[in-house]
Enzyme design. Structure first.
Site, short mmCIF file in Angstrom:
data_model
loop_
_atom_site.label_atom_id
_atom_site.label_comp_id
_atom_site.label_asym_id
_atom_site.label_seq_id
_atom_site.Cartn_x
_atom_site.Cartn_y
_atom_site.Cartn_z
N ASN A 9 1.15 -1.18 0.14
CA ASN A 9 -0.03 0.11 -0.08
C ASN A 9 1.00 1.32 -0.04
OD1 ASN A 9 -1.67 2.12 0.51
ND2 ASN A 9 -2.49 1.33 2.63
N LYS A 11 0.29 4.11 -0.23
CA LYS A 11 -0.17 5.37 0.40
C LYS A 11 -0.18 6.61 -0.64
CE LYS A 11 -0.04 3.30 4.73
NZ LYS A 11 0.07 3.40 6.16
N HIS A 95 -9.32 1.12 5.22
CA HIS A 95 -8.24 1.48 5.97
C HIS A 95 -8.03 2.51 7.10
CE1 HIS A 95 -4.01 2.52 6.61
NE2 HIS A 95 -3.52 1.57 5.91
N GLU A 97 -6.67 4.85 8.00
CA GLU A 97 -6.34 6.37 7.75
C GLU A 97 -7.59 6.88 7.19
OE1 GLU A 97 -2.62 5.55 5.74
OE2 GLU A 97 -1.85 5.17 7.38
N GLU A 167 -4.92 -4.82 10.82
CA GLU A 167 -3.94 -3.74 10.91
C GLU A 167 -4.31 -3.05 12.37
OE1 GLU A 167 -2.31 -2.67 6.73
OE2 GLU A 167 -3.73 -1.03 7.37
N GLY A 173 3.07 2.50 10.80
CA GLY A 173 3.89 3.69 10.49
C GLY A 173 4.56 4.14 11.65
N SER A 212 4.04 -1.94 10.27
CA SER A 212 5.50 -1.96 10.39
C SER A 212 6.00 -3.38 10.10
CB SER A 212 5.77 -1.54 11.98
OG SER A 212 5.29 -0.36 12.34
P1 13P Z 1 3.33 0.62 7.98
O1 13P Z 1 3.73 -0.78 7.09
O2 13P Z 1 3.94 1.86 7.11
O3 13P Z 1 3.13 0.57 9.12
O4 13P Z 1 1.74 0.59 7.09
C1 13P Z 1 0.91 -0.40 7.27
C2 13P Z 1 -0.55 0.02 6.31
O5 13P Z 1 -1.07 0.80 7.03
C3 13P Z 1 -0.76 -0.69 5.34
O6 13P Z 1 -1.99 -0.64 4.90
#
Ligand code: 13P
Length: 250
Positions: A9, A11, A95, A97, A167, A173, A212
């Site tokens: 992903n 982003k 997601h 976010e 997640e 992140g 992560s």
């Molecule tokens: P990270 O791997 O940067 O922690 O992000 C995970 C994520 O949100 C994947 O959708």
């Protein structure tokens, strides 16, 4: 037998130039990946570029979001049919976010999930608890609520054609990965909950872990019986790290 799936992903990251370099790097290492499924989810404006660059490879492409509605006067939105038209196979829905920064509640996520399935694409349904929810001991209740919103709208059979990504919000992140045991506990909870409704769906559905994941911790996560690959954020922007994660799954 479930096939592991590693999806990047990206982003809101990348440019034409950086994406070309990233894909060149990924393509040069695909021979070593083994039999895991691999997908990348670029920002929507780059989907067609990415599709062209991945032609002839086994890497699938997904979108990070979609509209709830099919078409019409929805300025700025992107319909599932458009994403399908560009050749995507997957769409991420729910997601954290999107849930926290853009106010998408369970009902909106369920509607998007339904739209993706109606078009014949595969939703990657993200679920997960915040740190406060984990500390309050309501992790399972939160995830059950997030799953139930979709199951109540679409039925349990719909989950069988989908991918679930667990997640934990506190691990996204932050560099704070869930331990393999913490992740496995929640994955087992999800599979057990689904098994209560349909054993075959529970057995076959791919449940990814996200939060992560790196080349250095992927193998121990993916060794757990209910962790079927990963949804990768930051590490998916580095070809070597992403390939290492794919190899850990393959
Ligand atoms: P990270 O791997 O940067 O922690 O992000 C995970 C994520 O949100 C994947 O959708």
């Amino acid at each position: 037998m479930r096939r592991k799936l590693v999806a990047g992903n990206w982003k809101m990251n990348g440019s034409r130039e950086s994406i070309k370099a990233l894909l060149d790097g990924i393509k040069s290492g695909l021979d070593s990946v083994g039999n895991a499924g691999v997908a990348v989810c670029p920002p929507a404006v780059y989907i067609s570029d990415v599709m062209a660059q991945l032609e002839g490879t086994a890497v699938a492409v997904g979108a990070q979001n979609c509209a709830t509605e099919a078409s019409g006067a929805y300025t700025g939105e992107i319909a599932v049919a458009m994403i399908k038209d560009c050749g995507c196979q997957y769409i991420i829905v729910g997601h954290s976010e999107r849930r926290t920064l853009y106010g998408e509640d369970d009902a909106v996520v369920a509607k998007k999930f339904a739209a993706v399935r109606t078009a014949g694409l595969t939703p990657i349904l993200c679920v997960g608890e915040t740190l406060a929810e984990r500390e309050a001991g309501v992790t399972e209740a939160v995830i059950a609520r997030q799953l139930d919103a979709v199951i109540e709208l679409e039925g349990i059979a719909a989950i069988g054609d989908s991918v679930i990504a667990y997640e934990p919000v506190w691990a996204i992140g932050t560099g704070m990965t869930a331990t393999p045991e913490q992740a496995q506990d929640v994955h087992a909870f999800i599979r057990g909950k689904l098994a209560g409704l349909d054993a075959a769906v529970a057995e076959n559905v791919v449940i990814q872990y996200g939060g992560s994941v790196k080349g250095s911790n992927a193998a121990e996560l993916f060794a757990k019986p209910d962790i079927d690959g990963g949804l990768i954020g930051g590490a998916a922007l580095d070809p070597e790290d992403f390939l290492a994660i794919c190899r850990a799954a393959g």
